[in-house]
Write a protein that holds these residues in place. Sequence first.
Motif, PDB file in Angstrom:
ATOM      1  N   LEU A 385      31.923  28.899  43.626  1.00  0.00           N
ATOM      2  CA  LEU A 385      32.746  29.000  42.419  1.00  0.00           C
ATOM      3  C   LEU A 385      32.032  28.412  41.209  1.00  0.00           C
ATOM      4  O   LEU A 385      32.173  28.912  40.080  1.00  0.00           O
ATOM      5  CB  LEU A 385      34.089  28.291  42.639  1.00  0.00           C
ATOM      6  CG  LEU A 385      35.008  28.909  43.708  1.00  0.00           C
ATOM      7  CD1 LEU A 385      36.290  28.095  43.820  1.00  0.00           C
ATOM      8  CD2 LEU A 385      35.321  30.365  43.390  1.00  0.00           C
ATOM      9  N   ILE A 386      31.253  27.350  41.424  1.00  0.00           N
ATOM     10  CA  ILE A 386      30.471  26.778  40.319  1.00  0.00           C
ATOM     11  C   ILE A 386      29.414  27.775  39.866  1.00  0.00           C
ATOM     12  O   ILE A 386      29.163  27.950  38.659  1.00  0.00           O
ATOM     13  CB  ILE A 386      29.835  25.446  40.753  1.00  0.00           C
ATOM     14  CG1 ILE A 386      30.924  24.383  40.953  1.00  0.00           C
ATOM     15  CG2 ILE A 386      28.823  24.967  39.722  1.00  0.00           C
ATOM     16  CD1 ILE A 386      30.412  23.074  41.514  1.00  0.00           C
ATOM     17  N   GLN A 390      32.704  28.382  37.043  1.00  0.00           N
ATOM     18  CA  GLN A 390      33.743  27.363  36.927  1.00  0.00           C
ATOM     19  C   GLN A 390      33.111  25.973  36.863  1.00  0.00           C
ATOM     20  O   GLN A 390      32.024  25.748  37.412  1.00  0.00           O
ATOM     21  CB  GLN A 390      34.702  27.445  38.123  1.00  0.00           C
ATOM     22  CG  GLN A 390      35.457  28.760  38.233  1.00  0.00           C
ATOM     23  CD  GLN A 390      36.440  28.759  39.393  1.00  0.00           C
ATOM     24  OE1 GLN A 390      36.738  27.720  39.968  1.00  0.00           O
ATOM     25  NE2 GLN A 390      36.956  29.944  39.720  1.00  0.00           N
ATOM     26  N   ASP A 391      33.817  25.031  36.187  1.00  0.00           N
ATOM     27  CA  ASP A 391      33.325  23.658  36.211  1.00  0.00           C
ATOM     28  C   ASP A 391      33.698  23.038  37.558  1.00  0.00           C
ATOM     29  O   ASP A 391      34.501  23.579  38.316  1.00  0.00           O
ATOM     30  CB  ASP A 391      33.892  22.846  35.051  1.00  0.00           C
ATOM     31  CG  ASP A 391      35.406  22.781  35.067  1.00  0.00           C
ATOM     32  OD1 ASP A 391      35.975  22.367  36.103  1.00  0.00           O
ATOM     33  OD2 ASP A 391      36.039  23.160  34.062  1.00  0.00           O
ATOM     34  N   GLU A 394      37.495  22.288  38.431  1.00  0.00           N
ATOM     35  CA  GLU A 394      38.233  23.516  38.700  1.00  0.00           C
ATOM     36  C   GLU A 394      37.762  24.156  40.001  1.00  0.00           C
ATOM     37  O   GLU A 394      38.570  24.671  40.785  1.00  0.00           O
ATOM     38  CB  GLU A 394      38.048  24.487  37.537  1.00  0.00           C
ATOM     39  CG  GLU A 394      38.833  25.789  37.686  1.00  0.00           C
ATOM     40  CD  GLU A 394      38.564  26.742  36.530  1.00  0.00           C
ATOM     41  OE1 GLU A 394      39.246  27.782  36.468  1.00  0.00           O
ATOM     42  OE2 GLU A 394      37.667  26.441  35.707  1.00  0.00           O
ATOM     43  N   ALA A 395      36.447  24.098  40.247  1.00  0.00           N
ATOM     44  CA  ALA A 395      35.895  24.727  41.446  1.00  0.00           C
ATOM     45  C   ALA A 395      36.402  24.040  42.713  1.00  0.00           C
ATOM     46  O   ALA A 395      36.813  24.706  43.673  1.00  0.00           O
ATOM     47  CB  ALA A 395      34.368  24.684  41.396  1.00  0.00           C
ATOM     48  N   ASN A 398      40.198  24.806  43.233  1.00  0.00           N
ATOM     49  CA  ASN A 398      40.426  26.158  43.740  1.00  0.00           C
ATOM     50  C   ASN A 398      39.898  26.322  45.163  1.00  0.00           C
ATOM     51  O   ASN A 398      40.475  27.063  45.965  1.00  0.00           O
ATOM     52  CB  ASN A 398      39.762  27.180  42.809  1.00  0.00           C
ATOM     53  CG  ASN A 398      40.430  27.231  41.450  1.00  0.00           C
ATOM     54  OD1 ASN A 398      41.626  26.948  41.324  1.00  0.00           O
ATOM     55  ND2 ASN A 398      39.669  27.577  40.412  1.00  0.00           N
ATOM     56  N   LYS A 465      28.324  22.523  36.378  1.00  0.00           N
ATOM     57  CA  LYS A 465      28.175  23.927  36.003  1.00  0.00           C
ATOM     58  C   LYS A 465      26.819  24.143  35.344  1.00  0.00           C
ATOM     59  O   LYS A 465      26.434  23.429  34.425  1.00  0.00           O
ATOM     60  CB  LYS A 465      29.299  24.319  35.039  1.00  0.00           C
ATOM     61  CG  LYS A 465      29.258  25.764  34.579  1.00  0.00           C
ATOM     62  CD  LYS A 465      30.423  26.036  33.650  1.00  0.00           C
ATOM     63  CE  LYS A 465      30.387  27.463  33.137  1.00  0.00           C
ATOM     64  NZ  LYS A 465      31.523  27.744  32.213  1.00  0.00           N
TER      65      LYS A 465
END
Length: 543
Positions: A385-386, A390-391, A394-395, A398, A465
Motif C-alpha cells: 500500500l505504501i 499511501q502514507d 494510512e497503509a 488499511n 512514502k
Amino acid sequence: MGRAAMPIASNPNITFPWVTVSVFLEGASPEDMARLVAKPIENRFMKLEGKEEVRSINSASFTNVQVQYDVDYDIDQAILDVERAVNEIRNQLPPEAEDPRVSEARADQDFPILSYSVYGFSDLRSGYFIAKDIQERFEKVPGVLTVEIGGVPEELLEVEVSKSKLESLGVSLSEIGNAVRFNNVLIPAGFQDTGSGKFAVEIPSLFETREDVYNLPIKSSGSKVVKLGDVAEIKRTFKDPTTFSRVNGYDAISISVSKRVGFNELDIANKVKAEVEQIREDYPSSLQITPSLDTTRFADDMVNELQGNIITAVILVMVLVVAALGLRNGLIVGIAIPFSFLVTFGVLHFFLGYEFNFLVMFGMLLGLGMLIDGGIVIVEYADKLIDAGQDRKEAYTNAAKRMFAPVFASVLTTLAAFSPLMIWPGISGKFMRYLPITVFVVLAASLAYALIFAPVIGSLLGRRKGDSDKTNDSDDTFLKRNYKKAINFAVRNPFETITYTFLSMFLILGSIVPNYGKGWIYFPNIEPWLITANIQARGNLSP
C-alpha cells in the motif's frame, strides 16, 4: 515479571484421581491385615459417592487401600469423604493398629526432590539426634513440605518387668497393660467459666518424660501405691530395625526432602544446600553429609537446555525475518516474539497458576515459528500500500482492516488443530493439557500483536512514502529467480506437476507405512540418569 515469579518444576502439577489410606499394625501377617483391616475399610469405601474402584495391597504389618475416582471429580471433596468414612469405621479396626493415614497423589510430590545420607556418627542414638536436628533445620526452609528420616528405627521406652517383683507386690501383667493403655491419652474435661471468660480444661495424662512412666500408678493397697518403676526397669531404646542404610561401608541415616506445591524447587534446593554447608560447619569434620538424590539437577539442566534452545530459535527466526523482509520490517515483525512470550508468562502464572515445566517450554517452542505469521502478512501488505502511494499510517491501518479476516482465520485453524488436546480425557489429558494451553496463549498474544500493536509500531517505524525497499522490491535474488522458474513451469504444465507430486507422495509413503504397526510407547526411550539395584538373597535372612 511473570517469568521471574513462575516457580520451576520438573513435572506438571497434576492431581491424580485417587486417595490412599495406609494402616500399620505391627506383627500382623498379610492374611490378618486383609481380614482385620482391609476388609472393613473396603466395605465402607464401596458406599462412597463418585468412586470408580476400590483396591487394596496387604503385606506384613501394612495395608494400603486406594480409592479411584473419576478424573473430573473434586479431589478435595473426595478426601473429605474418605476421612469421614475412616473415622466411622475406626472402632472396627484392631485397637493396636496405628491411626489410618489419608493422602492424595500428586505428580510433583510423590517423590523427594533431595535426599542426603548422614554417616560418621559414633552410635545410633547420637546419629538419630543429629538427624532430628537436621530435620528441624530443613523444615524451616520455605517451600519444604516434609522431611523424612530413614534408616533408623523409631525411638521408644522399653519396659522390662521383673517377675519376682510382680509376685511379691501382687501385680499382674494385665494390670500393667491397662494402666499404660488408659493413662497415655488426652482427656478433655470441658470448659471452666470464670465470669470474665472461659478456658478449656484438660486432664494431663500423656507420657511426656521418662519420669511420667516411672511414676505411673499400677495398683494401690491401703496407703501404699505400686508404681511402674517399682516392678520394672525402664530404658530408652529403639524398635527392632526393619531397614538399614549404608554408605561407603558405614551405617548411615537418610534424610529426604519433599517440596510444597507451587514453590520453585531450584530455590528450595539452593537453600537446603546452603543449610547443609552451615550444618557441616556446626558439627565435627568426621560427620559426613553426602547427597544421594538430587532431582533438581535434572530440572535445572532441562530448563537451561530448553531456554538455550528457545534463545537460539529466537535468534534464528530474527535472522531469517530480517534477511527476508529487511531490517526495518524485520524488527516490526520480530517484536512479536518477546511480546507474545511476556504475555504468555503473565497469563500462565498470574491467571492460570502454572509452573515453568518442560511442557510449557515445549509449547512456547511450538508457537515460536507460528506467532510471527500474522505480523508478516500485515507488514508485507502495508508495504504494498505504501508503494501504491499511501502514507505509512494510512497503509498500516488499511492493512490491518483488510487482513483481519485472513490473519484471524489462520490463527483459528492452528488453534483448532490443538483443541483436541485440550479436551483429552483421563490422566494423560491432564498431563498434556499444559502444551495446547501454552500454544493457545502464545498464538492469542501474537494475534493481538499482529492486529493491534504491529500497525501501531509500523505507523511509527515503518517505511515512509517514497522510500525504496531494495530487499523486497528487487527480483534479482537467487531465491526469487529460482522460485519464478519453478512456478512458471508448474503453471504451464499443471498435469505433469500434479502427477509428479502424487508419485513422490506414494514413493515416500510406500517406504514409511510398512514400518508402522510395530507397537507404541507413551514416552520415548532416553538415557537413564539414575540407576538403582534390587538384590534378593536366598534364605530367611533378617534386615
